[in-house]
Write a protein that holds these residues in place. Structure first.
Motif, short mmCIF file in Angstrom:
data_model
loop_
_atom_site.label_atom_id
_atom_site.label_comp_id
_atom_site.label_asym_id
_atom_site.label_seq_id
_atom_site.Cartn_x
_atom_site.Cartn_y
_atom_site.Cartn_z
N GLU A 228 32.76 -25.79 27.69
CA GLU A 228 33.76 -26.52 26.90
C GLU A 228 33.24 -26.92 25.52
N GLY A 229 31.98 -26.62 25.25
CA GLY A 229 31.44 -26.98 23.94
C GLY A 229 30.00 -27.44 24.05
N TYR A 230 29.61 -28.34 23.16
CA TYR A 230 28.22 -28.75 23.05
C TYR A 230 28.17 -30.23 22.70
N ASP A 231 27.06 -30.85 23.04
CA ASP A 231 26.81 -32.23 22.62
C ASP A 231 26.78 -32.28 21.09
N GLU A 232 27.52 -33.21 20.51
CA GLU A 232 27.69 -33.26 19.06
C GLU A 232 26.37 -33.42 18.32
N ARG A 233 25.36 -33.96 18.96
CA ARG A 233 24.07 -34.16 18.30
C ARG A 233 23.41 -32.84 17.91
N ASP B 41 37.57 -32.27 31.26
CA ASP B 41 37.29 -31.05 32.01
C ASP B 41 36.09 -30.31 31.43
N GLY B 42 35.47 -29.51 32.27
CA GLY B 42 34.43 -28.61 31.81
C GLY B 42 33.08 -29.27 31.62
N MET B 43 32.17 -28.47 31.10
CA MET B 43 30.78 -28.87 30.92
C MET B 43 30.40 -28.67 29.46
N LEU B 44 29.46 -29.50 29.00
CA LEU B 44 28.95 -29.40 27.63
C LEU B 44 27.50 -28.97 27.65
N LEU B 45 27.09 -28.19 26.66
CA LEU B 45 25.69 -27.86 26.51
C LEU B 45 24.91 -29.12 26.13
N ARG B 46 23.83 -29.37 26.84
CA ARG B 46 22.99 -30.53 26.56
C ARG B 46 22.17 -30.31 25.29
N PRO B 47 21.78 -31.41 24.63
CA PRO B 47 21.01 -31.23 23.39
C PRO B 47 19.58 -30.77 23.60
N GLN C 102 18.52 -26.44 33.99
CA GLN C 102 19.86 -26.90 33.63
C GLN C 102 20.05 -26.95 32.12
N VAL C 103 21.18 -26.46 31.65
CA VAL C 103 21.47 -26.46 30.21
C VAL C 103 22.76 -27.22 29.88
N ASP C 104 23.51 -27.65 30.91
CA ASP C 104 24.80 -28.29 30.64
C ASP C 104 25.00 -29.49 31.55
N ASP C 105 26.02 -30.30 31.22
CA ASP C 105 26.34 -31.46 32.05
C ASP C 105 27.76 -31.91 31.71
N THR C 106 28.27 -32.86 32.51
CA THR C 106 29.63 -33.36 32.30
C THR C 106 29.70 -34.25 31.06
N PRO C 107 30.86 -34.30 30.40
CA PRO C 107 30.97 -35.10 29.17
C PRO C 107 31.10 -36.59 29.46
N TYR C 108 30.46 -37.41 28.64
CA TYR C 108 30.70 -38.86 28.69
C TYR C 108 32.16 -39.12 28.33
N GLY C 109 32.77 -40.09 29.01
CA GLY C 109 34.16 -40.42 28.75
C GLY C 109 35.14 -39.61 29.55
#
Length: 227
Positions: free
Chosen positions: A121-126, A63-69, A53-60
């Motif tokens: 939808e993007g990536y974890d900001e970290r 829509d969409g999935m974010l790349l995990r850090p 797994q490389v992605d997951d749902t955003p906190y808060g």
């Protein structure tokens, strides 16, 4: 004489997208000349668990999935082992606008580059904590960072010494001075479907040809600016 080989590493979920681009035409030639080395890293290889797994749902919510850090941190660490001094570039609409002067700066730098290509939808900001430069190719959104990465790689590699062939090939191009567009050019035949090559180009008068080309470049630049 070519400079030290420049290494480009691309972290992506779709490595197959790069096969044709990096192994064709000028980019293939640059590899044959040992001016560059390319490595495409499959982010999925650093995924979590049996499903990688490389992605997951955003906190808060949203829509969409974010790349995990975790996968990206691991992939960048792996790329750094291959090239410890490499600069990490994140393809993102938030980044600085790519332009010819940046391509020249990156080509001249004594460093390799690691490209992070986002998806979903993007990536974890970290992830930004890993990054040296955030780069955008324009004020629009594409499906992922792969196409911007290809564009930027191409624009850098073609400026490396000897890659284009002619000594002045890069000097007469559009934006080589940061703003002026390239003048119009013609080849044989001298007339085609009632369209003629400008007489000055057939004159053999190099001073007049240079003057005409300079004037045409300024015209093109004025048209670009809408003046």
């Amino acid at each position: 004489m070519l400079v030290k080989m420049k290494k480009f590493q691309v972290i992506t979920l779709f490595p197959e997208m790069f096969d044709g681009v990096l192994n064709t035409s000028m980019l293939w030639k640059a590899q044959q000349q040992q001016a560059v080395e390319f490595a495409v890293v499959n982010l999925r290889d650093f995924g979590i668990g049996p499903r990688q797994q490389v992605d997951d749902t955003p906190y808060g919510g949203g829509d969409g999935m974010l790349l995990r850090p975790e996968p990206l941190f691991a992939a960048v660490a792996n790329a750094k082992q291959a090239d410890p001094s490499a600069k990490v570039l994140l393809m993102t609409p938030r980044g600085q606008r790519w332009k010819q002067s940046l391509a020249k700066k990156f080509a001249d730098a004594d460093a390799g580059y690691i490209f992070i290509c986002g998806r979903y939808e993007g990536y974890d900001e970290r992830i930004v904590s890993l990054v040296d430069e955030q780069v955008s190719v324009g004020d629009y959104v594409v499906t992922g960072g792969e196409l911007p990465a290809m564009t930027i790689i191409d624009s850098i590699v073609r400026l490396l010494p000897g890659v284009l062939g002619g000594e002045t090939s890069a000097e007469i191009e559009s934006f080589s001075d940061g703003e002026t567009l390239e003048f119009p050019q013609y080849t044989k035949p001298a007339e085609f479907e009632n369209m003629k090559v400008p007489d000055v180009l057939l004159s053999g008068n190099h001073a007049e040809i240079a003057k005409w080309r300079a004037a045409q470049s300024k015209k093109a630049d004025s048209h670009k600016a809408g003046t």
